[in-house]
Design a protein around this motif. Structure first.
Motif, PDB file in Angstrom:
ATOM      1  N   VAL A 277      -9.698  -3.460  -9.132  1.00 55.61           N
ATOM      2  CA  VAL A 277      -8.531  -2.575  -9.060  1.00 55.61           C
ATOM      3  C   VAL A 277      -8.297  -2.095  -7.634  1.00 55.61           C
ATOM      4  O   VAL A 277      -7.144  -1.908  -7.204  1.00 55.61           O
ATOM      5  CB  VAL A 277      -8.676  -1.390 -10.040  1.00 55.61           C
ATOM      6  CG1 VAL A 277      -9.613  -0.324  -9.513  1.00 55.61           C
ATOM      7  CG2 VAL A 277      -7.312  -0.783 -10.348  1.00 55.61           C
ATOM      8  N   MET A 278      -9.369  -1.892  -6.857  1.00 54.74           N
ATOM      9  CA  MET A 278      -9.205  -1.558  -5.442  1.00 54.74           C
ATOM     10  C   MET A 278      -8.534  -2.705  -4.699  1.00 54.74           C
ATOM     11  O   MET A 278      -7.631  -2.496  -3.872  1.00 54.74           O
ATOM     12  CB  MET A 278     -10.560  -1.242  -4.808  1.00 54.74           C
ATOM     13  CG  MET A 278     -11.204   0.050  -5.287  1.00 54.74           C
ATOM     14  SD  MET A 278     -12.850   0.314  -4.559  1.00 54.74           S
ATOM     15  CE  MET A 278     -12.413   0.590  -2.834  1.00 54.74           C
ATOM     16  N   LEU A 279      -8.959  -3.916  -4.989  1.00 57.01           N
ATOM     17  CA  LEU A 279      -8.364  -5.088  -4.356  1.00 57.01           C
ATOM     18  C   LEU A 279      -6.907  -5.259  -4.793  1.00 57.01           C
ATOM     19  O   LEU A 279      -6.037  -5.621  -3.984  1.00 57.01           O
ATOM     20  CB  LEU A 279      -9.178  -6.329  -4.713  1.00 57.01           C
ATOM     21  CG  LEU A 279      -8.756  -7.647  -4.066  1.00 57.01           C
ATOM     22  CD1 LEU A 279      -8.843  -7.551  -2.548  1.00 57.01           C
ATOM     23  CD2 LEU A 279      -9.623  -8.795  -4.569  1.00 57.01           C
ATOM     24  N   GLY A 280      -6.649  -4.966  -6.081  1.00 57.09           N
ATOM     25  CA  GLY A 280      -5.279  -5.076  -6.578  1.00 57.09           C
ATOM     26  C   GLY A 280      -4.315  -4.144  -5.861  1.00 57.09           C
ATOM     27  O   GLY A 280      -3.141  -4.477  -5.640  1.00 57.09           O
ATOM     28  N   GLY A 281      -4.809  -2.959  -5.492  1.00 58.90           N
ATOM     29  CA  GLY A 281      -3.964  -2.038  -4.739  1.00 58.90           C
ATOM     30  C   GLY A 281      -3.545  -2.622  -3.399  1.00 58.90           C
ATOM     31  O   GLY A 281      -2.410  -2.409  -2.934  1.00 58.90           O
ATOM     32  N   VAL A 282      -4.430  -3.410  -2.767  1.00 59.17           N
ATOM     33  CA  VAL A 282      -4.113  -4.022  -1.474  1.00 59.17           C
ATOM     34  C   VAL A 282      -3.143  -5.186  -1.652  1.00 59.17           C
ATOM     35  O   VAL A 282      -2.147  -5.299  -0.920  1.00 59.17           O
ATOM     36  CB  VAL A 282      -5.399  -4.511  -0.777  1.00 59.17           C
ATOM     37  CG1 VAL A 282      -5.080  -5.036   0.613  1.00 59.17           C
ATOM     38  CG2 VAL A 282      -6.432  -3.403  -0.702  1.00 59.17           C
ATOM     39  N   THR A 283      -3.430  -6.056  -2.622  1.00 60.14           N
ATOM     40  CA  THR A 283      -2.572  -7.230  -2.802  1.00 60.14           C
ATOM     41  C   THR A 283      -1.151  -6.836  -3.192  1.00 60.14           C
ATOM     42  O   THR A 283      -0.180  -7.438  -2.702  1.00 60.14           O
ATOM     43  CB  THR A 283      -3.152  -8.174  -3.875  1.00 60.14           C
ATOM     44  OG1 THR A 283      -3.304  -7.454  -5.107  1.00 60.14           O
ATOM     45  CG2 THR A 283      -4.513  -8.706  -3.453  1.00 60.14           C
ATOM     46  N   GLU A 284      -1.015  -5.831  -4.036  1.00 56.90           N
ATOM     47  CA  GLU A 284       0.320  -5.415  -4.455  1.00 56.90           C
ATOM     48  C   GLU A 284       1.035  -4.604  -3.381  1.00 56.90           C
ATOM     49  O   GLU A 284       2.251  -4.532  -3.364  1.00 56.90           O
ATOM     50  CB  GLU A 284       0.226  -4.634  -5.769  1.00 56.90           C
ATOM     51  CG  GLU A 284      -0.262  -5.496  -6.928  1.00 56.90           C
ATOM     52  CD  GLU A 284      -0.198  -4.790  -8.268  1.00 56.90           C
ATOM     53  OE1 GLU A 284       0.456  -3.739  -8.351  1.00 56.90           O
ATOM     54  OE2 GLU A 284      -0.813  -5.294  -9.218  1.00 56.90           O
ATOM     55  N   ARG A 285       0.253  -3.989  -2.485  1.00 59.32           N
ATOM     56  CA  ARG A 285       0.888  -3.261  -1.379  1.00 59.32           C
ATOM     57  C   ARG A 285       1.447  -4.215  -0.328  1.00 59.32           C
ATOM     58  O   ARG A 285       2.554  -4.016   0.177  1.00 59.32           O
ATOM     59  CB  ARG A 285      -0.136  -2.332  -0.739  1.00 59.32           C
ATOM     60  CG  ARG A 285       0.447  -1.443   0.356  1.00 59.32           C
ATOM     61  CD  ARG A 285      -0.615  -0.598   1.036  1.00 59.32           C
ATOM     62  NE  ARG A 285      -1.405  -1.363   1.970  1.00 59.32           N
ATOM     63  CZ  ARG A 285      -2.732  -1.441   1.961  1.00 59.32           C
ATOM     64  NH1 ARG A 285      -3.423  -0.801   1.034  1.00 59.32           N
ATOM     65  NH2 ARG A 285      -3.373  -2.166   2.855  1.00 59.32           N
ATOM     66  N   LEU A 286       0.689  -5.267  -0.015  1.00 57.38           N
ATOM     67  CA  LEU A 286       1.110  -6.195   1.033  1.00 57.38           C
ATOM     68  C   LEU A 286       1.966  -7.341   0.508  1.00 57.38           C
ATOM     69  O   LEU A 286       2.641  -8.016   1.305  1.00 57.38           O
ATOM     70  CB  LEU A 286      -0.120  -6.768   1.748  1.00 57.38           C
ATOM     71  CG  LEU A 286      -0.986  -5.752   2.493  1.00 57.38           C
ATOM     72  CD1 LEU A 286      -2.136  -6.450   3.187  1.00 57.38           C
ATOM     73  CD2 LEU A 286      -0.155  -4.979   3.513  1.00 57.38           C
TER      74      LEU A 286
END
Length: 584
Positions: free
Chosen positions: A50-59
């Motif tokens: 979920v931490m990684l998902g926050g980055v992928t969906e932000r960029l």
């Protein structure tokens, strides 16, 4: 468990489910070679995903991949382009995460996990679990809410979901409810039969198999609009180096992931090591995880750590070494090469249900609050603050803020230590606080003072104030220390000496040394001698570099409190003999 969890947690990371299979293969084999824990199960993990998902969906937000459809005259999402870009982002973050872990391991920085206390970790994982649940609601209800990022994004997302509830896809909701109920019942059955069958029922594997068969037979996607996994390419992807152009945009996220992933893995690894009597090398664990992530990123994997649920199952079924993990990786390889395409009709709602049910253990951590309230209220405050900060600031910023808050509580506790007046346990060389032990007796004419914390700039003034207060109480007079008069025959009720027990003090800064010098000077001017006792070697070095230990001051340092007491008692006896001889 690696198969369904890998596919489910890929959704959390914002990438296609097939990349969850890759992440359940390469990193597991690498850890098998370099890891030191015999029992933890390396692979995908909800909090990391979920931490990684926050980055992928932000960029790589959906809004960047909307294209105009000339047939329908509306904008549609280019899913293939979006997923490809998100995977580029995920591999860049994962590669940097692994690089950070390798570097930290090489410089023996494994102790960094000590800053992640148990209340902090449990509060953090509970808050992250709420983020996980909210992120999966779109698969449960079958709609696509807007993506929010930054602080308070969770609140905005929940409000958006509430607004979209009328647009719920009934077919998707039914699949979700049935899947959740089925998984819960099956897991309860597993618990009931745990002592009667040697191997647990593979609930999640059976669940995705049954859900895939039903979806394929009923054609849930075409008839009811249920979102499914879609194309799962057979075979492995060729190695591709992550795009360096993204490194500068994700460096902070990568560091947070490296610390959280390592903290979770080493915590669980130490639990098993203590249980089975072997040691886990914290620095080697950093290197092993770092290699798993950095090499895995080249082969299209996203960040991994260890899973508690998988590790417990691996241990309970007889897994005693990482060979168990290597065998599971071989099975994943077989699925990826030949039968992965059979899961293309798997509803994403089923994967979301697997995530919900697997998080029930983290939800039980709310019971920590009343337990900590009874045992340690400061730890309870850390737990609650970490939980709230993680909810409001997201897992990345929430972690940094939580560590900062935890450090502040340590500072506050050193600013407000417990000050004690010590007395002697009769017929021993032991000195304990008078207020804690009724059998302890006060030493006549000597004040023995101790603080429960170290002495430095943040509490130096309070240290001196507490000493002055206790000295005045011992005098039994309402006058300032400076008004003490030195008589030929001192009143035995007045303190003629002060012993500072420095055993709890592990370092002194310049302010602390200056404070001690001031105490010795001020009390010396009114006829009260001051001695320092039980100084640690580091404190003696601090005193020496602070010009405290000159020839005169060196005589004020004693190895133990009892040595200082004997010194002052013999000195008083000598003075009394001189006074008596003078009178005669």
């Amino acid at each position: 468990m690696q198969l369904p969890q890998g596919m489910a947690y890929a959704l959390l990371a914002g990438v296609a489910p097939v990349f969850g299979l890759y992440s359940s293969f390469y990193p597991v084999l690498i850890y098998f070679i370099f890891g030191t824990s015999k029992h933890i199960s390396i692979g995908t993990f909800a909090v990391i995903s979920v931490m990684l998902g926050g980055v992928t969906e932000r960029l790589a937000p959906d809004s960047n991949f909307m294209i105009w459809d000339n047939m329908t005259n509306v904008s549609v999402l280019d899913v293939l382009a979006r997923d490809a870009e998100r995977m580029r982002v995920a591999t860049a973050v994962t590669f940097l995460t692994g690089l950070f872990q390798i570097l930290l391991g090489l410089v023996h920085f494994g102790f960094v996990v000590t800053y992640l206390s148990e209340p902090l970790v449990r509060g953090y994982t509970t808050g992250a679990a709420i983020h996980v649940i909210v992120s999966q609601l779109k698969y449960t209800f079958g709609f696509s809410p807007l993506r929010y990022s930054g602080p308070l994004s969770l609140i905005y997302t929940v409000l958006e979901i509430c607004y979209l509830i009328p647009q719920t896809n009934i077919g998707t909701l039914v699949v979700s409810i049935v899947a959740i109920i089925g998984l819960i019942l099956a897991k309860e059955l597993n618990s009931y039969l745990s002592k009667k069958i040697p191997v647990p029922i593979p609930v999640e594997l059976l669940g995705i198999t049954i859900a895939t068969l039903i979806s394929w037979q009923v054609n849930l996607q075409e008839k009811y609009g249920v979102d499914v996994v879609g194309e799962i390419p057979s075979g492995l992807q060729p190695p591709v180096f992550p795009p360096p152009s993204l490194f500068s945009q994700v460096i902070g996220d990568a560091f947070a992931l490296s610390v959280v992933g390592y903290g979770i893995a080493i915590s669980l690894g130490r639990i098993f090591a203590l249980k089975y009597g072997y040691k886990v090398d914290s620095n080697q664990e950093l290197i092993a995880l770092g290699l798993s992530n950095s090499i895995g990123a080249v082969f299209q994997c996203f960040a991994v750590s260890c899973s508690m649920s998988r590790s417990m199952v691996q241990e309970s079924t007889g897994g005693k070494t990482q060979v168990a993990g290597a065998l599971s990786a071989v099975v994943i390889l077989f699925i990826t090469l030949w039968i992965g395409a059979l899961f293309e009709d798997l509803p994403k709602a089923m994967l979301a249900a697997i995530i919900y049910v697997n998080l029930h253990g983290m939800m039980k951590q709310f019971m920590d609050i009343p337990a900590l309230w009874r045992s340690n209220k400061t730890d309870m405050v850390i737990w609650v603050a970490t939980f709230l900060l993680t909810l409001l600031l997201n897992p990345d910023l929430g972690l940094a803020a939580s560590i900062g808050f935890s450090m502040l509580t340590v500072i506050f506790r050193t600013q407000l230590p417990k000050y004690s007046k010590l007395g002697q346990v009769p017929n021993t060389e032991i000195y304990k606080p008078l207020q804690d032990y009724p059998q302890v007796r006060e030493v006549p004419g000597i004040l023995i003072f101790r603080s429960s914390a170290t002495l430095y700039f943040a509490n130096a003034e309070m240290y001196q104030d507490a000493l002055d207060k206790m000295e005045r109480e011992l005098e039994e007079h309402e006058k300032d220390v400076a008004s003490i008069q030195v008589d030929a025959e001192p009143d035995p009720s007045l303190p003629r000496a002060i012993i500072l027990d420095l055993s709890p003090v592990n370092f002194l800064d310049t302010v602390g040394v200056k404070t001690l010098r001031g105490i010795v000077k001020d009390y010396g001017q009114v006829g009260v001698e001051v001695a320092l006792a039980s100084c640690q070697s580091g404190v003696v070095d601090n005193l020496r570099t602070g010009n405290f230990t000159n020839d005169k001051a060196t005589s004020r340092l004693f190895a133990t409190v009892h040595d200082a007491v004997l010194h002052f008692q013999s000195e008083r006896k000598h003075v009394s003999e001189v006074i008596t001889a003078t009178h005669f």
